[in-house]
Design a protein around this motif. Structure first.
Motif, PDB file in Angstrom:
ATOM      1  N   GLY A 424       0.891  -1.250  -0.037  1.00 31.04           N
ATOM      2  CA  GLY A 424      -0.016   0.075   0.014  1.00 31.04           C
ATOM      3  C   GLY A 424       0.835   1.247  -0.071  1.00 31.04           C
ATOM      4  O   GLY A 424       0.315   2.403  -0.017  1.00 31.04           O
ATOM      5  N   LEU A 425       2.102   1.110   0.010  1.00 36.24           N
ATOM      6  CA  LEU A 425       3.078   2.189   0.000  1.00 36.24           C
ATOM      7  C   LEU A 425       3.644   2.793  -1.045  1.00 36.24           C
ATOM      8  O   LEU A 425       3.992   3.754  -1.236  1.00 36.24           O
ATOM      9  N   MET A 426       4.027   1.850  -2.269  1.00 40.97           N
ATOM     10  CA  MET A 426       4.687   2.400  -3.313  1.00 40.97           C
ATOM     11  C   MET A 426       3.969   1.474  -4.496  1.00 40.97           C
ATOM     12  O   MET A 426       3.423   0.244  -4.235  1.00 40.97           O
ATOM     13  N   SER A 427       4.107   1.809  -5.682  1.00 44.74           N
ATOM     14  CA  SER A 427       3.694   1.282  -6.721  1.00 44.74           C
ATOM     15  C   SER A 427       4.573   1.024  -7.792  1.00 44.74           C
ATOM     16  O   SER A 427       5.595   2.069  -7.945  1.00 44.74           O
ATOM     17  N   ALA A 428       5.103  -0.104  -8.425  1.00 47.42           N
ATOM     18  CA  ALA A 428       6.264  -0.444  -9.230  1.00 47.42           C
ATOM     19  C   ALA A 428       5.945   0.574 -10.507  1.00 47.42           C
ATOM     20  O   ALA A 428       5.086   0.511 -10.945  1.00 47.42           O
ATOM     21  N   GLY A 429       7.320   1.199 -10.942  1.00 44.03           N
ATOM     22  CA  GLY A 429       7.224   1.928 -12.005  1.00 44.03           C
ATOM     23  C   GLY A 429       7.077   3.512 -11.822  1.00 44.03           C
ATOM     24  O   GLY A 429       7.079   4.185 -12.458  1.00 44.03           O
ATOM     25  N   PHE A 430       6.837   3.771 -10.108  1.00 39.84           N
ATOM     26  CA  PHE A 430       6.651   5.277  -9.732  1.00 39.84           C
ATOM     27  C   PHE A 430       7.846   5.298  -8.585  1.00 39.84           C
ATOM     28  O   PHE A 430       7.225   5.200  -7.391  1.00 39.84           O
ATOM     29  N   PRO A 431       8.832   5.307  -8.811  1.00 38.19           N
ATOM     30  CA  PRO A 431      10.089   5.522  -7.907  1.00 38.19           C
ATOM     31  C   PRO A 431       9.854   6.679  -6.956  1.00 38.19           C
ATOM     32  O   PRO A 431       9.440   7.707  -7.543  1.00 38.19           O
ATOM     33  N   ASN A 432      10.192   6.531  -5.960  1.00 39.41           N
ATOM     34  CA  ASN A 432      10.188   7.692  -5.019  1.00 39.41           C
ATOM     35  C   ASN A 432       8.817   8.180  -4.652  1.00 39.41           C
ATOM     36  O   ASN A 432       8.574   9.409  -4.230  1.00 39.41           O
ATOM     37  N   LEU A 433       7.851   7.460  -5.115  1.00 40.19           N
ATOM     38  CA  LEU A 433       6.391   8.142  -4.753  1.00 40.19           C
ATOM     39  C   LEU A 433       5.696   7.099  -3.796  1.00 40.19           C
ATOM     40  O   LEU A 433       5.661   6.075  -3.930  1.00 40.19           O
ATOM     41  N   PHE A 434       5.536   7.900  -2.593  1.00 36.08           N
ATOM     42  CA  PHE A 434       4.818   6.962  -1.577  1.00 36.08           C
ATOM     43  C   PHE A 434       3.419   7.612  -1.270  1.00 36.08           C
ATOM     44  O   PHE A 434       2.975   8.854  -1.593  1.00 36.08           O
ATOM     45  N   ILE A 435       2.550   6.624  -0.834  1.00 41.08           N
ATOM     46  CA  ILE A 435       1.230   6.736  -0.557  1.00 41.08           C
ATOM     47  C   ILE A 435       0.850   6.461   0.837  1.00 41.08           C
ATOM     48  O   ILE A 435       1.466   5.548   1.409  1.00 41.08           O
ATOM     49  N   ILE A 436       0.485   7.427   1.586  1.00 41.72           N
ATOM     50  CA  ILE A 436      -0.111   7.108   2.886  1.00 41.72           C
ATOM     51  C   ILE A 436      -1.564   6.542   3.154  1.00 41.72           C
ATOM     52  O   ILE A 436      -2.493   7.175   2.527  1.00 41.72           O
ATOM     53  N   THR A 437      -1.685   5.541   3.818  1.00 41.77           N
ATOM     54  CA  THR A 437      -2.805   4.855   3.931  1.00 41.77           C
ATOM     55  C   THR A 437      -3.689   4.351   2.526  1.00 41.77           C
ATOM     56  O   THR A 437      -4.785   4.560   2.126  1.00 41.77           O
ATOM     57  N   GLY A 438      -2.596   4.160   1.392  1.00 43.22           N
ATOM     58  CA  GLY A 438      -3.336   3.664   0.116  1.00 43.22           C
ATOM     59  C   GLY A 438      -3.766   2.286   0.398  1.00 43.22           C
ATOM     60  O   GLY A 438      -3.826   1.418   1.157  1.00 43.22           O
ATOM     61  N   PRO A 439      -4.422   2.080  -1.119  1.00 37.64           N
ATOM     62  CA  PRO A 439      -4.952   0.537  -1.174  1.00 37.64           C
ATOM     63  C   PRO A 439      -3.912  -0.308  -0.981  1.00 37.64           C
ATOM     64  O   PRO A 439      -2.801  -0.150  -1.734  1.00 37.64           O
ATOM     65  N   GLY A 440      -4.424  -1.218  -0.363  1.00 40.08           N
ATOM     66  CA  GLY A 440      -3.527  -2.616  -0.002  1.00 40.08           C
ATOM     67  C   GLY A 440      -2.592  -2.372   1.291  1.00 40.08           C
ATOM     68  O   GLY A 440      -1.774  -3.252   1.773  1.00 40.08           O
ATOM     69  N   SER A 441      -3.387  -1.157   2.236  1.00 38.17           N
ATOM     70  CA  SER A 441      -2.747  -1.111   3.509  1.00 38.17           C
ATOM     71  C   SER A 441      -3.966  -0.963   4.360  1.00 38.17           C
ATOM     72  O   SER A 441      -5.177  -0.893   3.736  1.00 38.17           O
ATOM     73  N   PRO A 442      -4.091  -1.244   5.600  1.00 39.63           N
ATOM     74  CA  PRO A 442      -5.376  -1.336   6.497  1.00 39.63           C
ATOM     75  C   PRO A 442      -6.280  -0.161   6.426  1.00 39.63           C
ATOM     76  O   PRO A 442      -7.290  -0.174   6.370  1.00 39.63           O
ATOM     77  N   SER A 443      -5.418   1.137   6.304  1.00 44.81           N
ATOM     78  CA  SER A 443      -6.283   2.128   5.917  1.00 44.81           C
ATOM     79  C   SER A 443      -7.692   2.269   6.510  1.00 44.81           C
ATOM     80  O   SER A 443      -7.697   2.344   7.748  1.00 44.81           O
ATOM     81  N   VAL A 444      -8.668   2.328   5.741  1.00 45.11           N
ATOM     82  CA  VAL A 444     -10.211   2.509   6.095  1.00 45.11           C
ATOM     83  C   VAL A 444     -10.715   1.614   6.941  1.00 45.11           C
ATOM     84  O   VAL A 444     -11.593   1.752   7.370  1.00 45.11           O
ATOM     85  N   LEU A 445      -9.912   0.401   7.132  1.00 50.21           N
ATOM     86  CA  LEU A 445     -10.574  -0.609   8.077  1.00 50.21           C
ATOM     87  C   LEU A 445     -10.235  -0.189   9.245  1.00 50.21           C
ATOM     88  O   LEU A 445     -10.242  -1.198  10.260  1.00 50.21           O
TER      89      LEU A 445
END
Ligand code: N01
Length: 555
Positions: A424-445
């Protein structure tokens, strides 16, 4: 990498550069700024709203409050902050949460590094320079080594596609984009479309003002009483005294970032009367922890049915008209498989003479007329319309930004079949781009602030690690991402969650790929996984040192 000084004024020079650009100044963006600055990084935060607060800046509808108790829905990173801030109620109302966000911005002197009223329109990775070029709605372009998306999961309000809506003569409000001035519905006939959390909170308040309120319901929802009340100073002090244990439990033991008892048995391990007594006790306590009476309510349909039946019975007890009660009883999804709602007098509101419930599942809305909502069978005259129709959740705000990674690929292209991330933190092909509480992390649950703090701490440790080793880029490996995406999906399908047409699944947005977006493995397990990855030198990520050619992420 050397940090350039902070910018001053509103220069349109395009060479301004930062270590990190953060998108969004809600709870995630503000803490990200604080934490990175503390490590000596130069940071610029862009926020499209007119002030800090994120979702709490926009969601100002009547009755808006948090469904996580205020003593727990608060930052834990500063002992002074958590000792000094006095929450007034068990569930904080939106204005108080917004005051808290503003207090944090002032207390930690965050404002100089936050540019308000500014949208990030485009972010492009420069593979030659290993940096992001970020273009904002004021026409500026800046350069940053890293970009962090702190865009929020429920911040992209969804307008329903209903014929005639644009021609409605009265005022139209969306709960997720509410005006700043006080709206008074006194003497008005109001229509509310939607019966999710936002409607369930706002309907009782609007009903007290409106001359008549018509609620248009497509799907009935489960709701548990909040039993909201003022917090006494003794209660606050008792809670504060236990904060170290409470915070540790939320982070390291809990599934959802909330301090509560851990259930030790399943619903069918108890006989009928014992089970009923337990549900009664939790109903009387109120709140989200209703779902943790037993340990298998999210896993076993027969167990879940016992809780769902209990709530359906409660609705029938509260609502006097049997036909209305039947309509309000959810019957097409397991309890908890859609975000459970927490209410104050929602069901009882339908006993008021000035409130009508219209079932638009059997009698759909055909069009909005200039002064009415026309369903297949009848016209309902209204002076104002409230759209409580939800959000393009988890991906909507990210999708609005034109994000281009390696080889010119856009994030939207990559996520055509649904969001794909590693942790949920990074997506391959997008270096140095972080996501906070993104899809694939516990986030909204989870209790969002617990998850936000975990991500911010992890990202800060990560970029500090990179700086110490002269590492310029970091990128998720494709195989690690594929394995994680499969794991997220697999775990979701061991539960009852995918049985509901929920926004967790993207099911509320026509055409959106239907996959279960958050990670359901639990906050504690997820944290441990992230910590293990870091301890193993960021296993599953490719890191490239200064002056080395960037390696294509190996699979
Ligand atoms: O949105 P929702 P929400 N015609 O998507 C209906 C968080 N939150 O804003 O279910 C007619 O849940 C739709 O019907 P259906 C919380 O996590 C937190 O209420 O698609 N109806 C549904 O009834 C929550 O889960 C708090 O059949 C249409 C409703 O609109 C999340 O935000 C408070 C329609 C949308 O419900 C979202 O809640 C409030 C159409 N065209 C919200 N389109 C806290 O307490 C949609 N609907 C922290």
């Amino acid at each position: 990498m050397s940090a350039l000084p902070s910018i001053a004024g509103s220069s349109r020079v395009t060479t301004q550069s930062y270590d990190v650009v953060v998108v969004g100044a809600g709870f995630a963006g503000m803490y990200m700024l604080h934490k990175l600055r503390g490590q000596g990084f130069s940071v610029r935060v862009y926020e499209q709203g007119g002030d800090v607060g994120g979702t709490w800046y926009w969601n100002r509808y009547p009755g808006a409050r948090c469904d996580v108790e205020s003593m727990q829905y608060s930052y834990s990173f500063s002992e002074e902050l958590q000792q000094e801030w006095d929450w007034s109620e068990r569930y904080a109302p939106q204005p108080e949460i917004l005051r808290y966000a503003n207090h944090v911005a002032d207390r930690f002197k965050l404002r100089p590094d936050i540019q308000l009223d500014t949208r990030v329109d485009r972010a492009q990775f420069d593979e030659g320079a290993n940096s992001w070029s970020v273009t904002t709605s004021d026409g500026n372009t800046v350069v940053a080594r890293y970009i962090v998306l702190a865009t929020g999961c429920l911040s992209n309000a969804r307008m329903p596609d209903i014929k005639g809506l644009a021609d409605f003569k009265g005022k139209v409000y969306h709960t997720g984009h509410w005006p700043h001035e006080r709206i008074d519905f006194t003497g008005q006939r109001v229509g509310v479309i939607g019966t999710g959390s936002s409607a369930i909170q706002s309907v009782p308040v609007i009903a007290e003002q409106a001359s008549h309120l018509t609620v248009f319901q497509r799907t009935a929802n489960f709701s548990i009483p909040a039993w909201n009340a003022a917090l006494t100073s003794e209660e606050r002090e008792a809670f504060r005294a236990k904060y170290p244990d409470i915070r540790r439990f939320a982070r390291e033991v809990s599934r959802n970032g909330i301090y509560t008892e851990v259930p030790d048995k399943g619903a069918l391990d108890d006989g009928d009367s014992e089970r009923r007594a337990r549900y009664e006790a939790r109903w009387s306590r109120g709140g989200l922890t209703f779902m943790s009476v037993y340990n298998n309510l999210a896993l076993d349909k027969a167990a879940n049915d016992t809780a769902a039946d209990f709530v359906r019975e409660k609705i029938a007890e509260i609502v006097k008209d049997p036909g209305t009660a039947r309509l309000l009883q959810p019957n097409n999804h397991p309890i908890g498989s859609k975000r459970i709602c927490i209410d104050t007098d929602y069901f009882a509101t339908f006993n008021r003479p000035n409130v009508t419930l219209v079932d638009i599942k059997s009698n759909p809305i055909v069009e909005i007329l200039p002064n009415a909502v026309r369903t297949r069978d009848k016209e309902y005259e209204v002076d104002a319309l409230v759209l409580a129709t939800g959000f393009d959740a988890m991906t909507g705000s990210v999708a609005k930004i034109d994000i281009r990674g390696c080889n010119g690929q856009t994030l939207n292209q990559k996520w055509t079949e649904g969001p794909k991330t590693y942790l949920g933190l990074m997506s391959a092909g997008f270096p140095n781009l972080f996501i906070i509480t993104g899809p694939g992390s516990p986030s909204v649950l989870s209790n969002m602030i617990v998850s936000i703090e975990q991500h911010v701490d992890w990202i800060t440790d990560c970029v500090t690690y990179m700086r110490e080793r002269d590492i310029e880029t970091m990128e998720a490996k494709q195989d690690a991402e594929d394995t994680w995406v499969a794991h997220v999906n697999e775990v979701a399908h061991t539960t009852l969650y995918p049985q509901a047409n929920s926004w967790y699944m993207g099911a509320n947005i026509p055409g959106k790929p239907q996959i279960f977006m958050p990670y359901i493995g639990g906050v504690a397990l997820y944290r441990q996984t992230c910590n293990d990855v870091a301890a193993k030198g960021y296993e599953g990520f490719t890191m490239t040192a200064v002056e080395q050619p960037r390696k294509v992420a190996a699979s």
